[in-house]
Design an enzyme around this catalytic site. Sequence first.
Site, PDB file in Angstrom:
ATOM      1  N   GLU A  93      19.372 123.293  27.777  1.00  0.00           N
ATOM      2  CA  GLU A  93      18.576 122.620  26.740  1.00  0.00           C
ATOM      3  C   GLU A  93      17.539 123.566  26.143  1.00  0.00           C
ATOM      4  OE1 GLU A  93      17.727 118.192  27.746  1.00  0.00           O
ATOM      5  OE2 GLU A  93      18.006 119.206  29.663  1.00  0.00           O
ATOM      6  N   ASN A 242      35.657 115.366  35.690  1.00  0.00           N
ATOM      7  CA  ASN A 242      36.824 115.816  34.900  1.00  0.00           C
ATOM      8  C   ASN A 242      37.422 117.012  35.611  1.00  0.00           C
ATOM      9  OD1 ASN A 242      34.106 117.000  33.782  1.00  0.00           O
ATOM     10  ND2 ASN A 242      35.676 118.549  33.388  1.00  0.00           N
TER      11      ASN A 242
HETATM   12  N1  HPA Z   1      32.141 122.273  33.376  1.00  0.00           N
HETATM   13  C1  HPA Z   1      30.822 122.447  33.476  1.00  0.00           C
HETATM   14  N2  HPA Z   1      29.967 121.462  33.684  1.00  0.00           N
HETATM   15  C2  HPA Z   1      30.459 120.217  33.819  1.00  0.00           C
HETATM   16  C3  HPA Z   1      31.827 119.953  33.729  1.00  0.00           C
HETATM   17  C4  HPA Z   1      32.721 121.045  33.497  1.00  0.00           C
HETATM   18  O1  HPA Z   1      33.955 120.898  33.397  1.00  0.00           O
HETATM   19  N3  HPA Z   1      31.989 118.605  33.895  1.00  0.00           N
HETATM   20  C5  HPA Z   1      30.743 118.092  34.096  1.00  0.00           C
HETATM   21  N4  HPA Z   1      29.820 119.058  34.045  1.00  0.00           N
END
Ligand code: HPA
Length: 281
Positions: A93, A242
């Site tokens: 940020e 993810n």
């Molecule tokens: N990469 C980096 N930071 C993250 C990710 C990612 O895939 N998912 C959530 N924070």
Amino acid sequence: MDQAFSVETLYERAEHAARTIRARWSEEARSSVVLGSGLGAFADELDEPVAIPFEEIPGFAETTVEGHAGRLVGGKIEGVPIVVMQGRFHFYEGYSFEEATFPVRTLGVLGVRSLVLTNAAGGINTALKQGALMLISDHLNLMGANPLRGANDDRFGARFPDMSEVYDREYQEIAVAEAHEMKLQMERGVYAALSGPSYETPAEIRMLRTLGADAVGMSTVPEAIIARHMGMRVLGISCITNMAAGISGQPINHAEVLETGERVRADFTELLRRVVSKLTV
Ligand code: HPA
């Protein structure tokens, strides 16, 4: 001496922030939790909550334009006083490391001795599925600098602090045991921190896998280093929101990160509730 020119040291600023918090919430908390992106719901679990917006704590950075301002919430879990940071300041940020880790400095000065750091992370190890929780066993600091760079104040800790056990083994065992009781699968793994804010490329993810990373994110490591500098005991939990770039072939977006956090909310909150009250200091 012209007092107008006296500059507060970092330590004094942390004391000032701690006094402000103490004036609004007088419990002696020994434990604290930092809630990552999409994982803020745990703050609603506290009994007798007292919420203080970050902007009302002197020395806490001004929030950026996106401005989903965070807050510090004091309260109790199973009768044990704890402080929860609902939101954090990220390096991406534009905050300096000193600004990003100032809340941890403040917690330390406030008397907090154990810190649970949570985050959203991308899964690199394919044994981790979307929505899984990963217990952080160690980290790779790939953010490009160390948050302790600069003059050292011995009141906080040593110039060259040991980092051979950042994530407390006894705390890890407590977290594993509680997850087991909940029949929740939770693997241990290495968290790599990059500065962000762009997500990684598939080539970067292959590099990180080669380096021994199981998950990747953009937070936690500066706070963990600062907490260890102050001698706090640290537990780290990642929510794999993810699969990292190139693993599933799908593009990554922030909405998905938040959605997954929301999906695991009940388990995540329950695990924190069980673990936090058992972390002795
Ligand atoms: N990469 C980096 N930071 C993250 C990710 C990612 O895939 N998912 C959530 N924070």
